[in-house]
Write an enzyme that holds these catalytic residues in place. Structure first.
Site, mmCIF file in Angstrom:
data_model
loop_
_atom_site.group_PDB
_atom_site.id
_atom_site.type_symbol
_atom_site.label_atom_id
_atom_site.label_comp_id
_atom_site.label_asym_id
_atom_site.label_seq_id
_atom_site.Cartn_x
_atom_site.Cartn_y
_atom_site.Cartn_z
ATOM 1 N N GLY A 75 33.642 34.419 36.442
ATOM 2 C CA GLY A 75 33.379 33.295 37.348
ATOM 3 C C GLY A 75 32.805 33.759 38.664
ATOM 4 O O GLY A 75 32.441 34.922 38.812
ATOM 5 N N ASN A 76 32.699 32.844 39.610
ATOM 6 C CA ASN A 76 32.212 33.216 40.942
ATOM 7 C C ASN A 76 32.958 32.404 41.993
ATOM 8 O O ASN A 76 33.799 31.572 41.665
ATOM 9 C CB ASN A 76 30.694 33.035 41.030
ATOM 10 C CG ASN A 76 30.291 31.599 40.778
ATOM 11 O OD1 ASN A 76 30.632 30.714 41.551
ATOM 12 N ND2 ASN A 76 29.595 31.358 39.679
ATOM 13 N N ARG A 77 32.665 32.664 43.254
ATOM 14 C CA ARG A 77 33.485 32.110 44.340
ATOM 15 C C ARG A 77 32.983 30.782 44.880
ATOM 16 O O ARG A 77 33.448 30.322 45.918
ATOM 17 C CB ARG A 77 33.531 33.123 45.486
ATOM 18 C CG ARG A 77 34.203 34.400 45.086
ATOM 19 C CD ARG A 77 33.816 35.497 46.058
ATOM 20 N NE ARG A 77 34.548 35.337 47.296
ATOM 21 C CZ ARG A 77 35.472 36.183 47.705
ATOM 22 N NH1 ARG A 77 35.770 37.220 46.990
ATOM 23 N NH2 ARG A 77 36.082 35.982 48.842
ATOM 24 N N SER A 78 32.051 30.143 44.209
ATOM 25 C CA SER A 78 31.542 28.866 44.715
ATOM 26 C C SER A 78 32.674 27.842 44.762
ATOM 27 O O SER A 78 33.431 27.697 43.808
ATOM 28 C CB SER A 78 30.425 28.370 43.789
ATOM 29 O OG SER A 78 30.098 27.051 44.127
ATOM 30 N N ALA A 102 26.424 27.361 41.345
ATOM 31 C CA ALA A 102 26.268 28.809 41.210
ATOM 32 C C ALA A 102 26.422 29.111 39.725
ATOM 33 O O ALA A 102 27.524 29.069 39.181
ATOM 34 C CB ALA A 102 27.332 29.521 42.028
#
Ligand code: C5P
Length: 419
Positions: free
Chosen positions: A218-221, A291
């Site tokens: 995943g990512n931090r968006s 993102a």
């Protein structure tokens, strides 16, 4: 969320019953704190029935539980509706001789105030000075609206409709709006209807690419910027399909309450691609704010990977560039906006990277997002350079994500009008 709703002595108090009900229906824990004067308009029984919590106005009730402080410190959000001219003056002066006054001094939660009074009282220098004081302290002022007033006259002073107050308050609580104005009678973008009837497809959040049934890449968006774009557009009249990948808690609360926003959930890049392709097929404007993970695991395990099986090898394959696909299938007259989060050591470098990306992606507008400490991802504030056709720098906006959202729509409106 723990929401304190302060009700003060104006006829619009009857509308606040609807506001409390809407918050309760949305799953919030609501505590109503009426002033003594408010109870002349709507009584304790009604407030207790709609909020499903006991109601007191006195600082001397439940003293053992230090209720007057507990309400303020427990609150995640305080909404005052209606707020009379007298209440605004008392708030500005910090007067705390009743439960509402004490609660307001004890809280560090965001405070959203919906004034309601006759036009002359609203326009009086004293009231305007109090409003300025409250705004400077970060209080959010919602309205008043312009329209018929109780005396048969008309003008600014009407309390904004409960659904709008709820939407604005949830937006504030979600951190989409920084302190100050949410909506006012003077200078607000949300009073414009320049996106009236325009169909938008907006993606937001971060995709999650499965590794196994319980793990993902995943990512931090946080999804805040896309949610702010959707809300700003809906308030300017657009019909919005909001395709949300993973977002932080509470970020979508305000958007799901807006009648012109339809929410579609997507998990992975593949799901987001399907949802955005569907939404874009009928959209006039497409904004890819999500993102999207550049890579996914080639074959996610159907079973949970176990430690006993040794260190897993993750074979990654590239995800499609969804934005590039949308540009390739662009409908006639469709405007496409991309977002690009970039780290750069200078504005020149940021612009250079942005220009190359805009050309590569083929979008009409690219919002280049400077990400770094305290700005961009996971924060309420953002800085965005807007690059238009011919690589022109259309806008350089820093501020709350809501302000950035309005600047993006300003640019889209100008572009579509050919100005
Ligand atoms: O190349 P970069 O990831 O910086 O581009 C960002 C823009 O492209 C964003 O608008 C994002 O939503 C979109 N994007 C996409 N599909 C991908 C990667 C990014 O649509 N696989």
């Amino acid at each position: 969320m723990f929401v304190v709703v302060g009700v003060t002595g104006g006829i619009a108090a009857y509308k606040t019953v609807h506001l409390v009900r809407a918050l309760v229906t949305n799953g919030h824990e609501v505590h109503v704190v009426p002033t003594a004067d408010a109870l002349r308009f709507v009584g304790t029984t009604t407030w207790e029935a709609v909020s499903r919590n006991p109601v007191t106005t006195s600082v001397h009730d439940d003293v053992a539980q230090v209720r007057h402080v507990a309400l303020g410190t427990s609150a995640d959000l305080v909404v005052i509706a209606p707020a009379t001219a007298n209440t605004l003056a008392r708030m500005a002066a910090g007067i705390a001789d009743d439960l509402l006054g004490v609660t307001l001094l004890a809280t560090t939660a965001p405070v959203v105030v919906a004034p309601a009074m006759h036009t002359a009282m609203w326009e009086h220098a004293a009231t305007q000075a109090n409003i300025a004081t409250l705004r400077a302290r970060g209080v959010h002022i919602v309205g008043p609206a312009d329209g018929p007033l109780t005396g048969g006259d008309s003008g600014p002073g009407r309390m904004v409709e409960p659904d709008e107050i709820v939407a604005a308050a949830l937006q504030v609580a979600a951190g989409v709006v920084a302190g100050g104005v949410v909506r006012s009678t003077d200078t607000d973008a949300s009073d414009r209807a320049d996106l009236d009837g325009v169909r938008l497809a907006v993606s937001t959040g971060g995709t999650r690419e499965p590794i196994d049934p319980v793990r993902y890449l995943g990512n931090r968006s946080s999804g805040r910027q896309g949610a702010a774009l959707a809300l700003a557009a809906a308030e300017r009249g657009a019909e919005v399909a909001l395709v949300a990948a993973h977002v932080d808690d509470g970020v979508l609360d305000a958007a799901v309450n807006h009648p012109r926003i339809t929410l579609v959930r997507a998990g992975s890049a593949a799901e987001l691609e399907t949802a955005m392709t569907d939404a874009a097929a009928t959209a006039d404007v497409v904004a890819m704010v999500a993102a999207v993970a550049d890579y996914r695991v080639a074959s996610p395990s159907a079973e949970k990977l176990r430690k006993e099986d040794g260190i897993p090898r993750l074979d990654l394959v590239e995800n499609p560039d969804i934005l590039a696909g949308l540009v390739a299938r662009r409908r006639a007259g469709q405007t496409i906006v991309g977002f690009a989060a970039e780290t750069a050591s200078s504005d020149e470098e940021l612009l250079e990277r942005g220009r190359r990306k805009r050309a590569r992606k083929g979008v009409d507008l690219l919002a280049v997002n400077a990400v770094g400490e305290g700005i961009g991802f996971e924060s309420a504030d953002n800085r965005v350079l807007l690059l238009g056709a011919d690589d022109a720098l259309v806008a350089d906006v820093a501020g709350a994500k809501r302000e950035v959202a309005d600047a993006v729509w300003d640019a889209v409106v100008a572009l579509r009008a050919g100005t």
